[in-house]
Write a protein that holds these residues in place. Sequence first.
Motif, PDB file in Angstrom:
ATOM      1  N   TYR A 252       0.831  -1.198   0.000  1.00 34.33           N
ATOM      2  CA  TYR A 252       0.000   0.000   0.000  1.00 34.33           C
ATOM      3  C   TYR A 252       0.865   1.247   0.000  1.00 34.33           C
ATOM      4  O   TYR A 252       1.716   1.408   0.870  1.00 34.33           O
ATOM      5  CB  TYR A 252      -0.912   0.019   1.237  1.00 34.33           C
ATOM      6  CG  TYR A 252      -1.961  -1.039   1.206  1.00 34.33           C
ATOM      7  CD1 TYR A 252      -1.675  -2.334   1.618  1.00 34.33           C
ATOM      8  CD2 TYR A 252      -3.242  -0.769   0.734  1.00 34.33           C
ATOM      9  CE1 TYR A 252      -2.637  -3.319   1.565  1.00 34.33           C
ATOM     10  CE2 TYR A 252      -4.212  -1.752   0.683  1.00 34.33           C
ATOM     11  CZ  TYR A 252      -3.901  -3.025   1.100  1.00 34.33           C
ATOM     12  OH  TYR A 252      -4.861  -4.009   1.050  1.00 34.33           O
ATOM     13  N   ASP A 276      -2.047   4.199  -4.511  1.00 32.22           N
ATOM     14  CA  ASP A 276      -2.436   2.938  -5.115  1.00 32.22           C
ATOM     15  C   ASP A 276      -2.053   1.748  -4.232  1.00 32.22           C
ATOM     16  O   ASP A 276      -1.228   1.861  -3.336  1.00 32.22           O
ATOM     17  CB  ASP A 276      -1.738   2.772  -6.468  1.00 32.22           C
ATOM     18  CG  ASP A 276      -2.159   3.849  -7.452  1.00 32.22           C
ATOM     19  OD1 ASP A 276      -3.072   4.617  -7.137  1.00 32.22           O
ATOM     20  OD2 ASP A 276      -1.561   3.895  -8.541  1.00 32.22           O
ATOM     21  N   MET A 277      -2.648   0.637  -4.521  1.00 32.31           N
ATOM     22  CA  MET A 277      -2.221  -0.627  -3.922  1.00 32.31           C
ATOM     23  C   MET A 277      -1.671  -1.486  -5.049  1.00 32.31           C
ATOM     24  O   MET A 277      -2.146  -1.393  -6.183  1.00 32.31           O
ATOM     25  CB  MET A 277      -3.414  -1.316  -3.257  1.00 32.31           C
ATOM     26  CG  MET A 277      -3.048  -2.620  -2.585  1.00 32.31           C
ATOM     27  SD  MET A 277      -3.263  -4.036  -3.691  1.00 32.31           S
ATOM     28  CE  MET A 277      -4.972  -4.448  -3.344  1.00 32.31           C
ATOM     29  N   TRP A 278      -0.707  -2.327  -4.712  1.00 32.77           N
ATOM     30  CA  TRP A 278      -0.027  -3.112  -5.730  1.00 32.77           C
ATOM     31  C   TRP A 278       0.265  -4.482  -5.157  1.00 32.77           C
ATOM     32  O   TRP A 278       0.742  -4.599  -4.030  1.00 32.77           O
ATOM     33  CB  TRP A 278       1.252  -2.363  -6.116  1.00 32.77           C
ATOM     34  CG  TRP A 278       2.263  -3.125  -6.878  1.00 32.77           C
ATOM     35  CD1 TRP A 278       2.172  -3.598  -8.149  1.00 32.77           C
ATOM     36  CD2 TRP A 278       3.574  -3.509  -6.408  1.00 32.77           C
ATOM     37  NE1 TRP A 278       3.335  -4.246  -8.497  1.00 32.77           N
ATOM     38  CE2 TRP A 278       4.208  -4.204  -7.457  1.00 32.77           C
ATOM     39  CE3 TRP A 278       4.268  -3.326  -5.204  1.00 32.77           C
ATOM     40  CZ2 TRP A 278       5.502  -4.730  -7.322  1.00 32.77           C
ATOM     41  CZ3 TRP A 278       5.544  -3.839  -5.085  1.00 32.77           C
ATOM     42  CH2 TRP A 278       6.156  -4.530  -6.144  1.00 32.77           C
TER      43      TRP A 278
ATOM     44  N   MET C 277      -0.789  -7.400  -9.864  1.00 34.40           N
ATOM     45  CA  MET C 277      -2.110  -6.778  -9.807  1.00 34.40           C
ATOM     46  C   MET C 277      -1.915  -5.382  -9.225  1.00 34.40           C
ATOM     47  O   MET C 277      -1.031  -5.175  -8.395  1.00 34.40           O
ATOM     48  CB  MET C 277      -3.039  -7.598  -8.920  1.00 34.40           C
ATOM     49  CG  MET C 277      -4.440  -7.029  -8.830  1.00 34.40           C
ATOM     50  SD  MET C 277      -4.648  -5.912  -7.447  1.00 34.40           S
ATOM     51  CE  MET C 277      -5.158  -7.078  -6.181  1.00 34.40           C
ATOM     52  N   TRP C 278      -2.777  -4.475  -9.650  1.00 32.24           N
ATOM     53  CA  TRP C 278      -2.604  -3.092  -9.248  1.00 32.24           C
ATOM     54  C   TRP C 278      -3.987  -2.483  -9.024  1.00 32.24           C
ATOM     55  O   TRP C 278      -4.881  -2.634  -9.842  1.00 32.24           O
ATOM     56  CB  TRP C 278      -1.836  -2.364 -10.363  1.00 32.24           C
ATOM     57  CG  TRP C 278      -1.862  -0.887 -10.333  1.00 32.24           C
ATOM     58  CD1 TRP C 278      -1.284  -0.060  -9.416  1.00 32.24           C
ATOM     59  CD2 TRP C 278      -2.482  -0.031 -11.306  1.00 32.24           C
ATOM     60  NE1 TRP C 278      -1.513   1.243  -9.756  1.00 32.24           N
ATOM     61  CE2 TRP C 278      -2.235   1.298 -10.904  1.00 32.24           C
ATOM     62  CE3 TRP C 278      -3.209  -0.263 -12.470  1.00 32.24           C
ATOM     63  CZ2 TRP C 278      -2.713   2.401 -11.625  1.00 32.24           C
ATOM     64  CZ3 TRP C 278      -3.680   0.829 -13.186  1.00 32.24           C
ATOM     65  CH2 TRP C 278      -3.426   2.140 -12.770  1.00 32.24           C
ATOM     66  N   ALA C 279      -4.148  -1.856  -7.878  1.00 26.49           N
ATOM     67  CA  ALA C 279      -5.436  -1.238  -7.555  1.00 26.49           C
ATOM     68  C   ALA C 279      -5.243   0.267  -7.475  1.00 26.49           C
ATOM     69  O   ALA C 279      -4.758   0.780  -6.468  1.00 26.49           O
ATOM     70  CB  ALA C 279      -5.978  -1.781  -6.231  1.00 26.49           C
ATOM     71  N   PRO C 280      -5.593   0.977  -8.543  1.00 24.70           N
ATOM     72  CA  PRO C 280      -5.373   2.418  -8.526  1.00 24.70           C
ATOM     73  C   PRO C 280      -6.263   3.098  -7.499  1.00 24.70           C
ATOM     74  O   PRO C 280      -7.389   2.652  -7.245  1.00 24.70           O
ATOM     75  CB  PRO C 280      -5.772   2.850  -9.937  1.00 24.70           C
ATOM     76  CG  PRO C 280      -6.719   1.811 -10.411  1.00 24.70           C
ATOM     77  CD  PRO C 280      -6.280   0.527  -9.764  1.00 24.70           C
ATOM     78  N   GLN C 281      -5.753   4.169  -6.941  1.00 28.29           N
ATOM     79  CA  GLN C 281      -6.586   4.946  -6.018  1.00 28.29           C
ATOM     80  C   GLN C 281      -7.736   5.578  -6.799  1.00 28.29           C
ATOM     81  O   GLN C 281      -7.565   6.009  -7.931  1.00 28.29           O
ATOM     82  CB  GLN C 281      -5.748   6.032  -5.362  1.00 28.29           C
ATOM     83  CG  GLN C 281      -6.394   6.529  -4.084  1.00 28.29           C
ATOM     84  CD  GLN C 281      -5.745   7.781  -3.573  1.00 28.29           C
ATOM     85  OE1 GLN C 281      -4.791   8.269  -4.161  1.00 28.29           O
ATOM     86  NE2 GLN C 281      -6.263   8.311  -2.483  1.00 28.29           N
TER      87      GLN C 281
END
Lengths: 347, 347, 347, 347
Positions: A252, A276-278, C277-281
């Motif tokens: 995070y 972002d989280m990765w 994997m990537w979770a954009p803000q």
Amino acid sequence: MIKIGVIGYGYWGPNLVRNFAEIPGLMVACVADLDTKKLEIVQKRYPGVKTTTRFEDMINDPTIDAIAIATPVSTHFDLGMAALKADKHLWLEKPITQTVAQARQLVDEAEKRKRVLLVDHTFIYTGAVRKMRELIKSEDLGSIYYYDSIRVNLGLFQHDVSVISDLAVHDFSILDYLLEEQPIAVSAVGINHFPGTPENLAFITLFYDSGIIAHVNVNWLAPVKVRQILIGGSKKMITYNDLEPSEKIKVYDKGISFTDDPRKIYEMRVGYRTGDMWAPQIDGSEALKIEGGHFVDCIVNGKVPITDGLLGMRVVQLIEAATRSMNEHGRSVKLKGMPMRHGSVIE
Amino acid sequence: MIKIGVIGYGYWGPNLVRNFAEIPGLMVACVADLDTKKLEIVQKRYPGVKTTTRFEDMINDPTIDAIAIATPVSTHFDLGMAALKADKHLWLEKPITQTVAQARQLVDEAEKRKRVLLVDHTFIYTGAVRKMRELIKSEDLGSIYYYDSIRVNLGLFQHDVSVISDLAVHDFSILDYLLEEQPIAVSAVGINHFPGTPENLAFITLFYDSGIIAHVNVNWLAPVKVRQILIGGSKKMITYNDLEPSEKIKVYDKGISFTDDPRKIYEMRVGYRTGDMWAPQIDGSEALKIEGGHFVDCIVNGKVPITDGLLGMRVVQLIEAATRSMNEHGRSVKLKGMPMRHGSVIE
Amino acid sequence: MIKIGVIGYGYWGPNLVRNFAEIPGLMVACVADLDTKKLEIVQKRYPGVKTTTRFEDMINDPTIDAIAIATPVSTHFDLGMAALKADKHLWLEKPITQTVAQARQLVDEAEKRKRVLLVDHTFIYTGAVRKMRELIKSEDLGSIYYYDSIRVNLGLFQHDVSVISDLAVHDFSILDYLLEEQPIAVSAVGINHFPGTPENLAFITLFYDSGIIAHVNVNWLAPVKVRQILIGGSKKMITYNDLEPSEKIKVYDKGISFTDDPRKIYEMRVGYRTGDMWAPQIDGSEALKIEGGHFVDCIVNGKVPITDGLLGMRVVQLIEAATRSMNEHGRSVKLKGMPMRHGSVIE
Amino acid sequence: MIKIGVIGYGYWGPNLVRNFAEIPGLMVACVADLDTKKLEIVQKRYPGVKTTTRFEDMINDPTIDAIAIATPVSTHFDLGMAALKADKHLWLEKPITQTVAQARQLVDEAEKRKRVLLVDHTFIYTGAVRKMRELIKSEDLGSIYYYDSIRVNLGLFQHDVSVISDLAVHDFSILDYLLEEQPIAVSAVGINHFPGTPENLAFITLFYDSGIIAHVNVNWLAPVKVRQILIGGSKKMITYNDLEPSEKIKVYDKGISFTDDPRKIYEMRVGYRTGDMWAPQIDGSEALKIEGGHFVDCIVNGKVPITDGLLGMRVVQLIEAATRSMNEHGRSVKLKGMPMRHGSVIE
């Protein structure tokens, strides 16, 4: 071809045999157990493997190069010493021994005889833990603030060792591998809910000179299985959920920014940062298989295992100190530095 | 119609006003805050509500029946005492005060003047906590073994109180309500990662005479929000995940059976029991709305609130003791029994 | 200051009023509903807002600049046309009307009178949908292969429109916004489990000339709420879980590589690629608030809304065609191209 | 002791051998594969098992009692018929054959020779599916309204059969087992995203005379693995998440109550009912092991397998009809009734 004998075919032994059987350069030659029922299972599964109820036969067999010991911890020292004295390489389940003094003797004996001594702290060989070390080493996380682990489930109650020896031991080894810094003090509390049994629930806190704090929550009596670690850093933070089939590690880009401007002393001096989280891709190979290959590599090429006897000994020191603190209801127990090799990596 | 004035329109005040506005028999007459920007927001949202930067005006207004205080804890005692002395009923945010001694004075003043004193330990009014109490009371769980709570997230860093006052306070009130037993000792460790700030991470263990152990893990610097409680009983166990939109409470028909047959001393004396899981339906009403209705009911019908001043005082005792233990690196601090009313329920 | 009147204070109306009340430059002047109980709630919550059971009063009030209509869809056309003819700007709940022909008339009337006509396809204004569009536009995903949506929960059963009008309508608008390509055919199946009621469960597939396939699973009779969309691209793939409090959007660097080398015709010609994997803000602002601000911006600055009447009309065309296909047990129904403005973004 | 030979040691064969090796009364005598690399793996793992590249040797070996076939579906008919003609009992991977006509011939041949013919529809032997059948049979769910399955993941792309044959086949067998009613029509749509390959994504809907609707969403190109089934009943509803380590099955006491009182025709005639959720404990045994034991039981005691050739044939009929509908873009294809044995249970 290295021939290995396995002593103990209870809970963990079958995993050793199954993985050893797949490793190039390694052959399971013999399995020993006092329980003939278990040896029958070995025979049905692996018709080519010898079985015995007498471990001495295995130790005295000159065609055997290495011994793996997966028996209760109270037997580790005697069996391990006998194997080393017969000039076998040694794979020992965790924890290495019951006491630091015993661990020291095994380490010395292995060194004297130039035998490989690997302690099976399996988590060190998982893709997830190796990835976390890589992230910490690369300073992606910044300064480490804390390590917070929950490792709870229902059972397996053990009658000879406490939940600290059984479960917290994983965190002790992971911390040693990740931080390359030894704690200076430990405070632990715990409880046994049944008379005459060892503690089945414990909370352990480790303090480090650098300001890191580590906390470990272990419990044999939880209705759900949890394997969750949080690591907080000044730049980024990690969650590691070992039960997640994919995306075990999440990084995070979150944190706080802190101003120590004295003029702001009466104002909020903390700002939040959320990004972002990765979830990096992680090597999903079975850890035991990697570890077995590493054991072979150490034997063949004269290397020192990542999870060597010294790591095993440092972990036992933590178990001893945490147990002492637990007996004194959380009083902080000081730790002295122990010998440590730096910078091992799996090649 | 009870007219209430609210002091403080920062983080929590808007929730009070929004909920109070929906409660039959209650009317928000006035909001006070030092920040006129915040008062402008009140005026846009609730054109009929008066606003002021002078709380004294509200306290001196004879048409106001009750005062709700949602300001920093350091101001609770002075503001609360002023409100009580003006014969107002009092709604105080948690924790009630900074010290047990202050809490005692507020309790006495309210009693003397026959005013209602409610401390806003909101969780007590959630359907989930009420359901857990029902399950424990009915002895569905058997004997309680432990309570294990994790309450972590990123921020809101506070500069005047530690994470114990901010987050662990919820568990202290829930434990008080669920167990109706007071802890006899507390051991806590914690750390502040930034110079000159209060502790932002703490681990607190409470010990009870009955053998229950309670553990609370609170952290302002976690990358993810977790609100998870495990409760282990001899018959059944509970998980309570407050972030789950439905099925917050799960009851597991799991556990162990233990034989203390001395002839089995060398064998495994623990058997496992795993059965169904059950998630009872839970009242999903907003807790603050129920609590507000309860406050009105107490005022109108002369009842004592479930979260009365004594509960608030017991919680402050735990904060004080945990803080002392934390300053001594986990040394166990003994607690003495405090006054307690038994068996309150929401009607 | 734009003064808006809201017709309908049932399920969605309260959300409109609550959000409109927070938007700079917008003022809720009046709320109309046939149910006086609902108007009483408005009066308790918002003492300054006028209420009426006669919508004509609102439409004839020259101080009102805009009308928002949150009534059953069967009333949209008449109410909307009346508002436009009174030269009001118009905010219409989705779907815009029951038929394409009606939608066309509203669009024309708004154009003739230069009034803003916004159809409340709220999802378009969420941070998540905007982020997905950004990802698709930037070609991060490569060519789009499919869109697969599940949108199920228990209730709210409607007695005048089917689950397609209620739930699939969200996907129709999201697809329109994301792909900027109109489907060429639709196949749908569905069922009503109770005599005399509209379909409560439907599965709709949209076919596109570019080879994209879109599937929408909607159900009013599901035990759990699911809001999950998968989008597959040649380079990357997305999951969008709207119920996730954070990390709603996850971007997977996963896919397959395909060789069409004819010499490999008898071998596996597909290779897998799995990466991070990537979770954009994502902007977490309430969509309705952003949408309300956009409505004001359109009125003040003469802009065309992103969710204009033409988008609303295209969505109604899909509802009509899907319903026809459903009545013929899945027979594919061809669609003809409809007018479309390209490239709207929220500024 | 029944001696079994396994043909095919590719993706599924190793699972067969590993499980067969643990089943009392069953012995893996021989493994055949064209790839000698794979046979070498067999030899390292199971030194006692014979290997061959010539399946005929195995079929002609009179000491072999049964043959398991885990090769591509295009070879099932020829290999299966050869094995039956050599009077072997037959274990066939799913789907049984490419066509209903072929399946019919295998069924007839097995019947003529009184050989056991089991089709490996593994899911039928899981604790979860057996529990769902028990719940449906006991009428806990009331009337069944729908079955809605999502079965998506990345890969394993196959070059000879479509995703329907690979994945939807599981749902076709589960539906057959759960409902004991055959569908009367099927509508399917699907797409292949790569030229010259079979469909990698499909949506299939089955219609039943009783009003049940079943929907199956299968996709080889999804970034995440999903194995989720919803079953809606008039009294209760089920979710089945096969990836959940525990609590795979959840039973929701939720639904709607519907009044068909004609006087209420203009009012809402649907009421909601939400109650507890319950997750029954489920037998966690590996399905293949149970299935292998069932195969032995059928051979020894002359029983008919639960997943007999007729079930296999009914599943192939659905694959054929769904494929036909898919080729016609969703046009509904009628199905005729097929022979069916009722009421099989695992003893």
